[in-house]
Design a protein around this motif. Structure first.
Motif: not given
Length: 263
Positions: A167-176, A181-190
């Protein structure tokens, strides 16, 4: 039947390209199937020979199924080269490869610890690093994490830590990558009904207990399906065009502290 809607469903992803790591079973496979049904071209990876062959048979020629170890930088380089040669560009990079082992912290070995972080975090990081150059404005990266990426769960200390790092990587990639114009998101299944239930080395008895526990503690009183997770992935990938750096739970309310009435 509404033929217009039927045609739209068959062409929704026409012209799109996707790379899915860990795509030969479960949630990754369901995502690949939905993309292919919509006309996309897909590369998916896995390590288990039986699952690789089954995926090749099930998905047909529009999918390229590669044997690839998410923890191997050489395999990641080869995946990037294949994507460049066969797809040209990547519209969706879905980082789905991961492993989970249920064990109390006293039983964790150095080898198991290193393997979990190598696949779940190092592999994810370098896969993005190597494939991001193939992504254009409007492209999307979606990570599969877990509701275990926050809080604490008995026997899942190492796994949870790898997913928190993801999740932390995803946040960092989203910022970078937002400037490109590239979006970065996370899906967190149960709790999701997949062949391994997310724990490949569990015994049948342990899986049965996992099913019972999941149905009991999930507010919606059931497991989710791989297809339900796939729909969330594709929503983040193609529909949520003003969303980046977000985490979407697909957990039947488990992570929302709901207290449903009991029967």
């Amino acid at each position: 039947m509404n033929t217009t809607l039927h045609q739209d469903s068959n062409t929704r992803y026409r012209g799109k390209t996707a790379v899915i790591t860990g795509g030969t079973i479960g949630m990754g496979l369901a995502t690949a199937q939905a993309l292919l049904a919509g006309g996309a071209r897909v590369i998916l990876t896995g390590r288990n020979p039986k699952n690789l062959e089954a995926a090749r048979h099930a998905l047909g020629p529009q999918a390229q199924v590669l044997a690839s170890d998410a923890a191997s930088l050489a395999d990641i380089d080869a995946l990037a080269a294949t994507a460049r040669e066969t797809l040209g560009h990547v519209d969706l990079l879905h980082i789905n490869a991961g492993i989970a082992t249920l064990e109390p912290f006293e039983q964790v070995t150095e080898a198991g610890y290193d393997r979990a972080f190598a696949i779940n975090t190092k592999g994810a990081f370098f896969t993005v690093q190597k494939l991001a150059p193939l992504m254009k404005p409007g492209a999307s990266i979606v990570f599969t994490s877990s509701i275990a990426d926050e809080g604490g769960m008995h026997g899942m200390g190492v796994y949870s830590a790898t997913k928190a790092a993801l999740r932390s990587f995803a946040s960092g990639f989203a910022a970078e990558l937002v400037g490109r114009g590239i979006r970065v998101n996370v899906v967190s299944p149960g709790f999701i009904d997949t062949p391994t239930l997310g724990v490949a080395d569990a015994t049948p008895a342990e899986r049965a207990e996992f099913v019972r526990l999941g149905d009991q503690i999930t507010p919606m009183r059931r497991h989710g399906s791989a297809e339900e997770v796939a729909r969330a992935v594709l929503f983040l990938a193609f529909d949520a065009t003003f969303t980046t750096g977000a985490r979407l739970t697909v957990d039947g309310g488990l992570g929302q502290n709901l207290s449903p009435a009991h029967d």
